[in-house]
Motif scaffolding. Structure first.
Motif, PDB file in Angstrom:
ATOM      1  N   SER A 104       0.829  -1.207   0.000  1.00 16.23           N
ATOM      2  CA  SER A 104       0.000   0.000   0.000  1.00 16.23           C
ATOM      3  C   SER A 104       0.862   1.255   0.000  1.00 16.23           C
ATOM      4  N   SER A 119       0.979   3.887  -3.043  1.00 15.38           N
ATOM      5  CA  SER A 119       0.650   5.285  -2.765  1.00 15.38           C
ATOM      6  C   SER A 119       1.805   6.205  -3.125  1.00 15.38           C
ATOM      7  N   PHE A 143      -3.480   6.112  -0.440  1.00 10.89           N
ATOM      8  CA  PHE A 143      -3.387   5.117   0.626  1.00 10.89           C
ATOM      9  C   PHE A 143      -4.766   4.759   1.173  1.00 10.89           C
ATOM     10  N   TYR A 188     -10.268   2.901  -1.704  1.00  5.80           N
ATOM     11  CA  TYR A 188     -10.755   1.526  -1.560  1.00  5.80           C
ATOM     12  C   TYR A 188     -11.622   1.068  -2.730  1.00  5.80           C
ATOM     13  N   ILE A 210      -3.424  -5.043  -0.984  1.00  7.33           N
ATOM     14  CA  ILE A 210      -3.237  -3.807  -0.225  1.00  7.33           C
ATOM     15  C   ILE A 210      -4.120  -3.850   1.020  1.00  7.33           C
TER      16      ILE A 210
END
Length: 305
Positions: free
Chosen positions: A84, A88, A239, A242, A255
């Motif tokens: 993740s 990011s 980050f 979703y 992630i």
């Protein structure tokens, strides 16, 4: 004039009430306006955060434990955090660089020109374009049966998926995330470019400075803090994303947000919901650190301005 004095029942004197004391009608109206916002923040932000914080330190029976946090430091959960962070950081850097270049191109034109209006309007829409529509758009474009994929294969014999289904892995997520990171960078960074005064460049040129000298000693140092702040904002945005990853990656949890989905909705991990809350607490900490640094940078920029 003699100030009015009131006499109490016991014979003493009391001061007259100050006209500025006590609730006023304006204050009451202000509170009435802000109460719905505070209620919204409490229900959808504070209350879930408290639940995540409490659940991260509880086992399946509700007893206090630190095992949920120690599990985050090993195995697939630690790898999910690193993936993740990698996703990011890469998308934030790509979005910051290309978004800054696009912002510079827009700022170089007319302030009320057609190009600026079109780019700013498109950036405002595309920065919020995510989730299932964005995942479907990329699958219809560069998916296994996407029109670009079929066109390249039928016309030039180029197979975009020779030996790898990259569109459903981290490379695919990187491409999709960059799509909404660049417009967000335009929205955030364009005001900083607009803050560069033409007189500064004219002063540099009058003193014999070149274009490189101007950007090295004037423009670059001024834009460094806004650029770094925008980079942190893009990192936090990627980050915490979703919906797009959930719609694009149907199998596996590369992630952290998808790991949390597995704990909260999966049937294999019953009784381990609190481990998912510990993952959520880890995300809150990472995003909180990034946004805290962003706030400090923004404070420095505002003081300079």
């Amino acid at each position: 004039m003699v100030a009015p004095v009131t006499t109490s029942a016991g014979g003493g004197t009391a001061k007259a009430a100050s006209p500025g004391r006590g609730p006023t009608r304006g204050n009451v109206l202000a509170w009435l306006v802000v109460v719905p916002f505070l209620a919204y923040v409490g229900v959808f932000l504070v209350y879930p955060t408290v639940l995540v914080l409490a659940g991260a330190f509880q086992d399946s029976n509700g007893a206090f434990t630190l095992s949920n946090l120690t599990d985050l430091m090993k195995g697939v959960y630690l790898q999910a955090f690193w993936r993740s962070i990698e996703l990011s950081a890469i998308t934030a850097l790509l979005g910051a660089v290309f978004g800054a270049l696009l912002s510079w191109a827009v700022a170089s034109g007319k302030a009320d020109g057609l190009l600026r209006r079109v780019v700013v309007a498109a950036a405002g829409v595309l920065a919020q374009f995510g989730g299932v529509p964005l995942a479907f758009a990329f699958l219809a474009t560069v998916g296994f049966q996407g029109f670009v994929t079929k066109f390249l294969q039928d016309t030039f014999g180029v197979n975009l998926f020779s030996g790898s289904a990259w569109i459903f892995e981290l490379p695919g997520l990187t491409l999709v995330y960059t799509f909404f990171q660049i417009p967000l960078m335009v929205i955030v960074f364009l005001p900083a470019l607009d803050g560069l005064r033409p007189q500064w460049r004219e002063a540099s040129e009058s003193l014999g400075g070149t274009t490189w000298t101007y950007w090295r000693h004037v423009g670059g140092p001024i834009l460094f803090s806004p650029f770094l702040g925008a980079l942190l904002l893009l990192f936090a945005n990627a980050f915490s994303a979703y919906a797009t990853a959930a719609a694009l990656v149907s199998q596996g949890s590369p992630i952290v947000p998808l790991q949390i989905r597995g704990f909260l909705t999966g049937e294999v991990l019953l009784g381990q919901e609190n481990l998912g809350k510990a993952l959520g607490l880890g995300m809150v900490i990472v995003v909180g650190v990034a946004m805290g640094l962003y706030a400090l940078i923004q404070r420095r920029v505002s003081k300079w301005q």
